[in-house]
Design a protein around this motif. Structure first.
Motif, short mmCIF file in Angstrom:
data_model
loop_
_atom_site.label_atom_id
_atom_site.label_comp_id
_atom_site.label_asym_id
_atom_site.label_seq_id
_atom_site.Cartn_x
_atom_site.Cartn_y
_atom_site.Cartn_z
N ALA A 117 -0.91 8.78 -1.98
CA ALA A 117 -0.89 8.02 -3.13
C ALA A 117 -0.04 6.58 -3.50
CB ALA A 117 -0.80 9.03 -4.32
N VAL A 118 1.28 7.49 -2.60
CA VAL A 118 2.51 6.79 -2.85
C VAL A 118 2.70 5.04 -1.21
CG1 VAL A 118 4.85 6.48 -2.88
CG2 VAL A 118 3.46 8.49 -4.35
N GLU A 119 2.30 5.35 -0.83
CA GLU A 119 2.43 4.87 0.45
C GLU A 119 1.32 3.72 0.97
OE1 GLU A 119 4.18 6.20 3.74
OE2 GLU A 119 4.36 8.18 3.83
N MET A 120 0.29 3.72 0.36
CA MET A 120 -0.85 3.03 0.59
C MET A 120 -0.45 1.57 -0.03
SD MET A 120 -4.25 5.41 0.13
CE MET A 120 -5.21 3.93 -0.56
N GLU A 121 -0.08 1.56 -1.69
CA GLU A 121 0.44 0.92 -2.54
C GLU A 121 1.96 -0.02 -2.54
OE1 GLU A 121 0.02 -1.33 -5.04
OE2 GLU A 121 -1.37 -0.31 -4.47
N ALA A 122 2.72 1.40 -1.38
CA ALA A 122 3.76 0.45 -0.31
C ALA A 122 3.33 -0.66 0.01
CB ALA A 122 4.60 2.13 -0.33
N ALA A 123 2.50 -0.38 1.58
CA ALA A 123 2.15 -0.64 2.19
C ALA A 123 1.16 -1.57 2.07
CB ALA A 123 1.29 -0.01 3.05
N ALA A 124 0.47 -1.75 0.57
CA ALA A 124 -0.40 -3.16 0.10
C ALA A 124 1.28 -4.22 -0.22
CB ALA A 124 -0.81 -3.26 -0.70
N LEU A 125 1.78 -3.77 -1.20
CA LEU A 125 3.02 -4.35 -1.71
C LEU A 125 3.71 -5.42 -0.13
CD1 LEU A 125 4.28 -2.30 -4.81
CD2 LEU A 125 3.40 -4.67 -4.40
N ALA A 126 4.21 -4.19 0.76
CA ALA A 126 5.37 -4.66 1.57
C ALA A 126 4.89 -5.69 2.75
CB ALA A 126 6.07 -3.62 2.65
N ALA A 127 3.10 -5.94 2.44
CA ALA A 127 2.56 -6.57 2.72
C ALA A 127 3.24 -8.48 2.25
CB ALA A 127 0.99 -6.66 3.43
N VAL A 128 2.59 -8.39 1.54
CA VAL A 128 2.44 -9.49 1.15
C VAL A 128 4.44 -9.51 0.39
CG1 VAL A 128 0.97 -9.67 -0.46
CG2 VAL A 128 2.60 -8.46 -1.91
N ARG A 129 5.26 -8.62 0.56
CA ARG A 129 6.94 -9.34 -0.02
C ARG A 129 7.16 -8.81 1.36
NH1 ARG A 129 7.38 -5.09 -5.26
NH2 ARG A 129 5.45 -6.00 -6.64
N ARG A 130 7.28 -8.43 2.65
CA ARG A 130 8.40 -8.55 3.38
C ARG A 130 9.04 -9.35 4.07
NH1 ARG A 130 3.90 -11.17 4.57
NH2 ARG A 130 3.54 -11.50 6.77
N SER A 131 10.15 -9.56 4.27
CA SER A 131 10.93 -10.20 4.92
C SER A 131 10.54 -10.68 6.63
CB SER A 131 12.72 -10.69 4.87
OG SER A 131 12.84 -9.35 5.12
N PRO A 132 10.72 -11.61 7.34
CA PRO A 132 11.28 -10.88 8.59
C PRO A 132 11.73 -9.84 9.31
CG PRO A 132 11.24 -13.68 8.25
CD PRO A 132 11.15 -12.34 6.66
N ALA A 133 13.04 -10.20 8.55
CA ALA A 133 13.88 -8.85 9.10
C ALA A 133 13.12 -7.28 8.74
CB ALA A 133 15.43 -9.32 8.46
N SER A 209 -0.06 6.83 17.59
CA SER A 209 0.50 5.19 17.81
C SER A 209 -0.68 4.21 17.73
CB SER A 209 0.58 4.78 19.41
OG SER A 209 1.57 5.86 20.55
N ALA A 210 -1.35 4.12 17.65
CA ALA A 210 -2.57 3.21 16.44
C ALA A 210 -2.73 3.48 15.93
CB ALA A 210 -4.02 3.77 17.63
N GLU A 211 -2.73 4.20 15.23
CA GLU A 211 -2.63 4.41 13.57
C GLU A 211 -1.15 3.23 13.28
OE1 GLU A 211 -2.88 8.37 12.14
OE2 GLU A 211 -5.13 8.83 12.90
N HIS A 212 -0.02 4.36 13.52
CA HIS A 212 1.09 3.44 12.73
C HIS A 212 1.02 1.54 13.50
CE1 HIS A 212 3.86 7.05 13.77
NE2 HIS A 212 3.19 6.74 12.20
N ARG A 213 0.18 0.89 14.60
CA ARG A 213 0.98 0.03 15.29
C ARG A 213 -0.50 -0.50 13.92
NH1 ARG A 213 3.11 -3.49 18.70
NH2 ARG A 213 2.15 -5.46 18.66
N ALA A 214 -1.61 -0.46 13.42
CA ALA A 214 -2.41 -1.09 13.18
C ALA A 214 -1.75 -0.93 11.25
CB ALA A 214 -3.41 0.29 12.53
N ILE A 215 -0.78 -0.25 10.61
CA ILE A 215 -0.01 -0.54 9.82
C ILE A 215 0.98 -1.66 9.67
CG2 ILE A 215 1.56 0.66 7.86
CD1 ILE A 215 0.28 3.41 8.75
N ALA A 216 1.21 -1.73 11.35
CA ALA A 216 2.16 -2.70 11.06
C ALA A 216 1.57 -3.84 11.31
CB ALA A 216 3.21 -2.22 12.73
N ASP A 217 0.36 -4.31 11.71
CA ASP A 217 -0.53 -5.43 12.41
C ASP A 217 -0.51 -5.98 10.31
OD1 ASP A 217 0.17 -4.89 14.90
OD2 ASP A 217 -2.14 -4.88 14.95
N ALA A 218 -1.02 -4.78 10.18
CA ALA A 218 -1.81 -5.64 9.19
C ALA A 218 -0.75 -5.73 7.48
CB ALA A 218 -2.34 -4.39 7.97
N VAL A 219 0.59 -5.73 7.08
CA VAL A 219 2.02 -5.77 6.84
C VAL A 219 2.61 -7.26 7.30
CG1 VAL A 219 4.69 -5.28 6.69
CG2 VAL A 219 2.59 -3.49 6.51
#
Length: 251
Positions: A117-133, A209-219
């Motif tokens: 419940a928490v990390e789904m929303e975190a990932a969605a926010l990270a996708a639009v707010r993350r910095s390059p670093a 690895s595939a699941e983590h990579r999918a998260i990283a790529d979407a962000v």
């Protein structure tokens, strides 16, 4: 510095500051220290108010306020007509999420449901707010998990680093605080690795690895919905794997 006899021990006296608030704090600190080191044991009666007043060269009001503070801390208990007695220290209050039984599959599933419940929303926010670093940190953590798993080494800390990096990329500190309170035990395999009971299979490494990579790529692509779905797939997949273990163990 004078020593005032108290029967079983002596009470050290120091010259206190003159401001009343400081005097109260000084008396509290010294009495707390003496209780902590056993000068006054559990069940012992503290010296009388008059003797404490003389020992610390303060007024009775200061002593009364100091005793009230110690009482509020659960260290002493005034008893009518008998005096002030030292209490057994109270057990530390259990912090939230610190009673997760990592040896119980049902407990692991509970945590995974909450994380989903928490990390789904975190990932969605990270996708639009993350910095390059922050984006780079997510990818580095993902690569570290894969490298450690392929060498047969523990991945718990790296896995936690990955999920924490996503939380950091929300630029909302509350998401990070949530994970920090829970700690690395939120990673389901942490108890298995700690006990050396299980080594990841190649198929499991490839899957995670595939699941983590999918998260990283979407962000990284700035796709909030895809990031949310990637976390849902990853954590609900973990839930399903542990539910299968739960069913197998009940047979």
């Amino acid at each position: 510095m004078a020593n005032i006899p108290t029967g079983k021990t002596t009470l050290a006296r120091r010259t206190p500051p003159r401001a009343r608030g400081n005097m109260v704090a000084e008396v509290v600190v010294q009495l707390r220290e003496q209780i902590a080191r056993g000068a006054f044991a559990v069940g012992d009666k503290l010296p009388s108010e008059a003797r404490l007043t003389d020992a610390f060269s303060v007024s009775r009001t200061v002593i009364r306020e100091a005793i009230a503070t110690l009482r509020a801390d659960g260290l002493v208990e005034p008893r009518q007509g008998a005096g002030v007695f030292v209490l057994e220290p109270a057990s530390p209050e259990t912090r939230p999420f610190q009673v997760v039984d990592v040896d119980k599959i049902s407990s692991i599933i509970e945590v995974l449901e909450l994380r989903t419940a928490v990390e789904m929303e975190a990932a969605a926010l990270a996708a639009v707010r993350r910095s390059p670093a922050q984006e780079e940190e997510i990818y580095e953590a993902e690569a570290q998990i894969r490298a450690l798993a392929q060498k047969g080494e523990a991945t718990t800390e790296a896995d936690f680093r990955f999920h924490r990096a996503v939380a950091l990329a929300t630029n909302n500190p509350r998401f990070v605080e949530f994970l920090d309170v829970m700690g690395p035990t939120v990673i389901p395999r942490s108890n298995l690795e700690a006990d050396g009971r299980q080594r990841s299979s190649d198929s499991y490494i490839a899957l995670i690895s595939a699941e983590h990579r999918a998260i990283a790529d979407a962000v990284a692509q700035g796709d909030g919905e895809a990031a949310r779905e990637a976390v849902r797939h990853h954590l609900r997949g973990s839930q399903q794997r542990y539910r299968s273990l739960l069913r197998d163990s009940s047979k």
